[in-house]
Motif scaffolding. Structure first.
Motif, PDB file in Angstrom:
ATOM      1  N   THR A 118      -8.054  -6.285 -10.324  1.00 36.69           N
ATOM      2  CA  THR A 118      -7.747  -5.024 -11.009  1.00 36.69           C
ATOM      3  C   THR A 118      -6.240  -4.815 -11.090  1.00 36.69           C
ATOM      4  O   THR A 118      -5.700  -4.414 -12.123  1.00 36.69           O
ATOM      5  N   PRO A 138       0.823  -1.213   0.000  1.00 37.37           N
ATOM      6  CA  PRO A 138       0.000   0.000   0.000  1.00 37.37           C
ATOM      7  C   PRO A 138       0.856   1.262   0.000  1.00 37.37           C
ATOM      8  O   PRO A 138       2.007   1.245   0.433  1.00 37.37           O
ATOM      9  N   LYS A 170      -8.556   8.481   4.530  1.00 41.45           N
ATOM     10  CA  LYS A 170      -9.351   7.266   4.391  1.00 41.45           C
ATOM     11  C   LYS A 170      -8.714   6.339   3.366  1.00 41.45           C
ATOM     12  O   LYS A 170      -8.358   6.750   2.262  1.00 41.45           O
ATOM     13  N   GLY A 171      -8.563   5.092   3.736  1.00 44.61           N
ATOM     14  CA  GLY A 171      -7.935   4.128   2.850  1.00 44.61           C
ATOM     15  C   GLY A 171      -8.834   3.714   1.701  1.00 44.61           C
ATOM     16  O   GLY A 171     -10.056   3.883   1.748  1.00 44.61           O
ATOM     17  N   GLU A 172      -8.207   3.191   0.674  1.00 45.65           N
ATOM     18  CA  GLU A 172      -8.948   2.705  -0.491  1.00 45.65           C
ATOM     19  C   GLU A 172      -8.481   1.292  -0.812  1.00 45.65           C
ATOM     20  O   GLU A 172      -7.285   1.045  -0.961  1.00 45.65           O
ATOM     21  N   THR A 173      -9.416   0.384  -0.884  1.00 49.22           N
ATOM     22  CA  THR A 173      -9.093  -1.003  -1.215  1.00 49.22           C
ATOM     23  C   THR A 173      -9.280  -1.222  -2.711  1.00 49.22           C
ATOM     24  O   THR A 173     -10.320  -0.873  -3.267  1.00 49.22           O
ATOM     25  N   ILE A 174      -8.260  -1.782  -3.339  1.00 48.45           N
ATOM     26  CA  ILE A 174      -8.318  -2.061  -4.774  1.00 48.45           C
ATOM     27  C   ILE A 174      -8.425  -3.568  -4.972  1.00 48.45           C
ATOM     28  O   ILE A 174      -7.668  -4.334  -4.366  1.00 48.45           O
TER      29      ILE A 174
END
Length: 246
Positions: free
Chosen positions: A235, A51, A227-231
């Motif tokens: 993808t 990350p 705020k985190g973002e999950t990919i």
């Protein structure tokens, strides 16, 4: 626990996520019968890029990677040096490197990564093949040759990180102490003199002289934990397959 002992531990099935990863660990994660390997030989685990934190900007490298190299001492037994040179040629030769890649899973040739053998192995290697076939493989900075005394500096890193992990010190305190200790070592090397690339330290000054909101090193952000973002992993994998870094 030594480096060699630590490598196979994730294969025991009790670790959800490992951030520090060497491709040399992969072989221990693919053996039949392991808790992390399905009955058909495919892995339950996946390799994915680490990350990014709040300070990461588009265009930056994604991290650091150790890459293999060979070092031969200038003043050493000539016969041993010759033997080491022959061995180095053997394990990196085009006629042997594919076999070495299949067994050790540490590719050194583009032709090996692109081979049919690696295509066939890809479903069992959790993203390793897709990664090395993509531009992402150069988005992690390789080992440089500008570390003046790696053994002395490396030991400072681990002991200072440890006290941050245990909570004995805040991350800032630990990194400040690490910087001070590294400066002390490099200062001694500078005073002692080195034949090549001796350190040249700047005098201590106010951090404001260096920190900026326009370029690295960056000033402290007001919000270091956005705020985190999950990919989705699919993808990421598709990006590698289509020739993208991320």
């Amino acid at each position: 626990m030594t480096f060699g002992e630590a490598g196979p531990v994730p294969a025991q099935g009790q670790i959800a996520q490992q951030i520090f990863w060497y491709t040399a660990f992969t072989a221990d994660m693919t053996k039949p019968g392991l808790p992390v390997v399905n009955a058909d030989g495919t892995p339950e685990w996946r390799m994915a890029p680490g990350p990014n934190g709040a300070y990461w900007k588009q265009g930056m490298q994604n991290g650091y990677q150790d890459v293999g190299s060979w070092t031969f001492f200038a003043n050493h037994d000539a016969n041993r040096t010759a033997a080491a040179w022959l061995y180095a040629q053997f394990v990196t030769a085009k006629t042997t490197s594919l076999k070495k890649t299949i067994v050790g899973l540490t590719p050194i040739r583009q032709s090996d990564s692109q081979s049919k053998a690696m295509t066939d192995l890809a479903p069992k290697l959790g993203g390793l093949v897709e990664f090395y076939r993509s531009p992402a493989r150069v988005a992690w900075t390789p080992t440089g040759n500008n570390v003046p005394d790696y053994p002395k500096l490396a030991q400072l890193w681990w002991k200072n990180v440890a006290v941050a992990v245990t909570g004995e010190k805040t991350p800032q305190q630990a990194m400040d102490n690490l910087a001070t200790e590294m400066d002390d070592v490099m200062g001694r090397l500078q005073r002692a003199g080195m034949a090549h690339c001796a350190p040249k330290l700047n005098p201590k000054s106010d951090p404001a002289k260096w920190l900026s909101d326009k370029h690295a090193p960056w000033k402290k952000l007001a919000n270091e934990k956005p705020k985190g973002e999950t990919i989705a992993y699919a993808t990421l994998l598709n990006a590698w397959k289509t020739g993208k870094v991320r």
